[in-house]
Scaffold this motif. Structure first.
Motif, short mmCIF file in Angstrom:
data_model
loop_
_atom_site.label_atom_id
_atom_site.label_comp_id
_atom_site.label_asym_id
_atom_site.label_seq_id
_atom_site.Cartn_x
_atom_site.Cartn_y
_atom_site.Cartn_z
N LYS A 204 0.82 -1.21 0.00
CA LYS A 204 0.00 0.00 0.00
C LYS A 204 0.85 1.26 0.00
O LYS A 204 0.42 2.31 -0.50
N ILE A 205 2.04 1.18 0.56
CA ILE A 205 2.94 2.35 0.61
C ILE A 205 3.74 2.48 -0.68
O ILE A 205 3.86 3.57 -1.25
N THR A 206 4.25 1.37 -1.17
CA THR A 206 5.20 1.42 -2.29
C THR A 206 4.52 1.73 -3.61
O THR A 206 4.96 2.63 -4.35
N LEU A 207 3.47 1.01 -3.95
CA LEU A 207 2.85 1.18 -5.26
C LEU A 207 2.28 2.59 -5.48
O LEU A 207 2.56 3.21 -6.53
N PRO A 208 1.51 3.16 -4.55
CA PRO A 208 1.05 4.55 -4.77
C PRO A 208 2.20 5.55 -4.82
O PRO A 208 2.14 6.52 -5.59
N THR A 209 3.23 5.34 -4.01
CA THR A 209 4.37 6.26 -4.03
C THR A 209 5.06 6.24 -5.38
O THR A 209 5.41 7.29 -5.93
N VAL A 210 5.27 5.05 -5.93
CA VAL A 210 5.89 4.95 -7.25
C VAL A 210 5.03 5.64 -8.30
O VAL A 210 5.54 6.39 -9.15
N HIS B 88 6.99 9.99 1.36
CA HIS B 88 7.88 9.31 0.43
C HIS B 88 7.78 9.95 -0.96
O HIS B 88 8.79 10.17 -1.63
N ALA B 89 6.55 10.22 -1.39
CA ALA B 89 6.37 10.83 -2.71
C ALA B 89 7.02 12.21 -2.77
O ALA B 89 7.64 12.58 -3.78
N ALA B 90 6.91 12.97 -1.68
CA ALA B 90 7.52 14.30 -1.65
C ALA B 90 9.04 14.22 -1.74
O ALA B 90 9.68 15.00 -2.45
N PHE B 91 9.64 13.26 -1.05
CA PHE B 91 11.10 13.14 -1.05
C PHE B 91 11.63 12.55 -2.35
O PHE B 91 12.72 12.90 -2.79
N GLN B 92 10.89 11.67 -2.98
CA GLN B 92 11.38 11.00 -4.18
C GLN B 92 11.13 11.79 -5.45
O GLN B 92 11.80 11.54 -6.46
N THR B 93 10.18 12.72 -5.43
CA THR B 93 9.84 13.44 -6.66
C THR B 93 11.00 14.25 -7.19
O THR B 93 11.17 14.40 -8.41
N VAL C 155 11.53 0.88 -11.22
CA VAL C 155 12.24 -0.18 -10.50
C VAL C 155 13.09 0.41 -9.38
O VAL C 155 13.13 -0.10 -8.25
N LEU C 156 13.78 1.51 -9.68
CA LEU C 156 14.63 2.14 -8.66
C LEU C 156 13.80 2.65 -7.48
O LEU C 156 14.13 2.39 -6.32
N ILE C 157 12.72 3.36 -7.77
CA ILE C 157 11.90 3.92 -6.70
C ILE C 157 11.21 2.81 -5.91
O ILE C 157 11.08 2.89 -4.68
N PHE C 158 10.75 1.76 -6.60
CA PHE C 158 10.15 0.62 -5.90
C PHE C 158 11.13 0.04 -4.89
O PHE C 158 10.77 -0.26 -3.75
N THR C 159 12.39 -0.12 -5.32
CA THR C 159 13.40 -0.67 -4.42
C THR C 159 13.69 0.26 -3.26
O THR C 159 13.81 -0.17 -2.11
N PHE C 160 13.80 1.58 -3.54
CA PHE C 160 14.08 2.55 -2.48
C PHE C 160 12.98 2.52 -1.42
O PHE C 160 13.27 2.47 -0.21
#
Length: 283
Positions: free
Chosen positions: A82-88, A152-157, A207-212
Motif C-alpha cells: 500500500k505504501i510502495t505502489l502509490p508512491t511509485v 515518500h512521494a515528496a522526497f522522491q519526486t 524499479v529504482l523507486i520501488f526498491t528505495f
C-alpha cells in the motif's frame, strides 16, 4: 579513460580474472549466505553458540511458517504494498510532468527551478527527521499509511524529476516542433509522443523507486508507532521479543522481505537496462 576489455588482456590477466572473480563474488554474497543459514537454524542451535557453523537441525518450513504465525507479517507485507505502489505512481507521474515542463518549455525560472530539484537530493534526510515527524503529528498523518505515501512521494519526486528531465531533454526537439506545427495540443504531445519514447526510462525509474521505498527503514521507523501501519522492514523487529532474541525468525523475515524487489528487478530487467542505456549511443 574506459576500462580495457578483459578479452584484450594477456593470458595471465585473464586467468587471474577467472580465479579471483568467483572468490570476490563469494565474499560479496557471504553476508546473504550467513543470513540464510541463520534463517534455517533452530533457536537452540543459536543459543548454544553455533552461529556460523553448519546447522545441527534444519528448520526451513518451521521458521518461515513462524514468521507469519508469530507476527503480523501479512499486515506488514500489505502495508508495504500500500505504501510502495502509490508512491511509485505519484512520484513517476509528477516527475514526467515536471520533467517535460523543465526540458521542453523555455522560461526564466526553468534553470533555477531545476537546481532546486537537484539541491533537494543533497539534503541529508536525517536532519529532516524532527520537523517531518512534528509535521506528521500536527497534520494527523503520523502512524498512517497515507502519511508514509505522501512523505515518500515528496522526497522522491525531486530525484525522479532530475531523472526524467534529463531523458526528455535528450529527445529530438524537431519531433515536438513538428507536432506543434501540425496543430497537436501540448498534452497530446506529452501523452502520445514523449511518454512512449521515454517508456524505458520510466520503467527503469519505477524499479529504482520501488526498491528505495520497499527497503526503507528510516522513515518507516520515524513515522510509525503502531503495528497497523508498519511496513515489513520495520515490522521485522516485532519477531524479537522483549527478553528473547529470535534471530532465526528475524533472518527468515528479512529474506522474505527482500523477495519482492528482487522479483521486480528480474521481471523488469529488460526495460531497466534499456532505460539506463537510453541515449548512450548515437544512430
Amino acid at each position: 579513460m574506459f576500462p580495457r576489455p578483459i578479452e584484450k588482456s594477456s593470458v595471465g590477466v585473464q586467468t587471474a580474472y577467472k580465479i579471483f572473480l568467483p572468490i570476490a563474488l563469494f565474499i560479496w554474497l557471504l553476508p546473504l549466505l550467513a543470513i540464510f543459514m541463520t534463517s534455517v537454524r533452530s533457536a537452540a542451535d543459536i543459543n548454544s553458540g553455533n552461529v556460523f557453523g553448519w546447522p545441527t537441525d534444519f528448520q526451513i518450513i518451521e521458521n518461515y511458517t513462524a514468521v507469519f504465525t508469530q507476527s503480523d507479517a501479512v499486515t506488514y507485507f500489505l502495508n508495504s504494498i500500500k505504501i510502495t505502489l502509490p508512491t511509485v505512481a505519484i512520484s513517476v507521474a509528477l516527475a514526467c510532468l515536471a520533467g517535460y515542463a523543465l526540458a521542453i518549455y523555455r522560461f526564466r525560472a526553468a534553470l533555477p527551478l531545476f537546481f532546486v530539484f537537484i539541491a533537494g537530493n543533497f539534503v541529508p534526510f536525517q536532519i529532516l527527521m524532527v520537523p517531518v515527524r512534528q509535521l506528521s503529528v500536527e497534520t494527523g498523518l503520523y502512524n498512517t499509511v497515507t502519511g508514509l505515501v505522501l512523505f515518500h512521494a515528496a522526497f522522491q519526486t525531486g530525484f525522479c524529476t532530475l531523472f526524467m528531465r534529463n531523458f526528455i531533454k535528450a529527445l529530438p526537439m524537431e519531433l515536438i516542433e513538428s507536432a506543434r506545427i501540425d496543430g497537436v495540443g501540448e498534452f497530446r504531445i506529452f501523452w502520445h509522443l514523449v511518454l512512449p519514447l521515454v517508456r524505458p526510462a520510466i520503467a527503469a525509474l519505477s524499479v529504482l523507486i520501488f526498491t528505495f521505498i520497499w527497503n526503507d527503514f528510516f522513515w518507516a521507523t520515524v513515522l510509525t508507532n503502531g503495528e497497523a501501519s508498519k511496513p515489513i522492514t520495520a515490522g521485522v523487529r516485532a519477531l524479537n521479543g522483549q527478553f528473547v532474541s529470535q534471530w532465526h525468525l528475524v533472518s527468515a523475515a528479512s529474506l522474505l522481505a527482500a523477495v519482492p524487489p528482487v522479483l521486480m528487478f528480474f521481471l523488469m530487467q529488460k526495460h531497466f537496462i534499456a532505460g539506463l542505456t537510453l541515449g548512450a549511443t548515437k544512430g
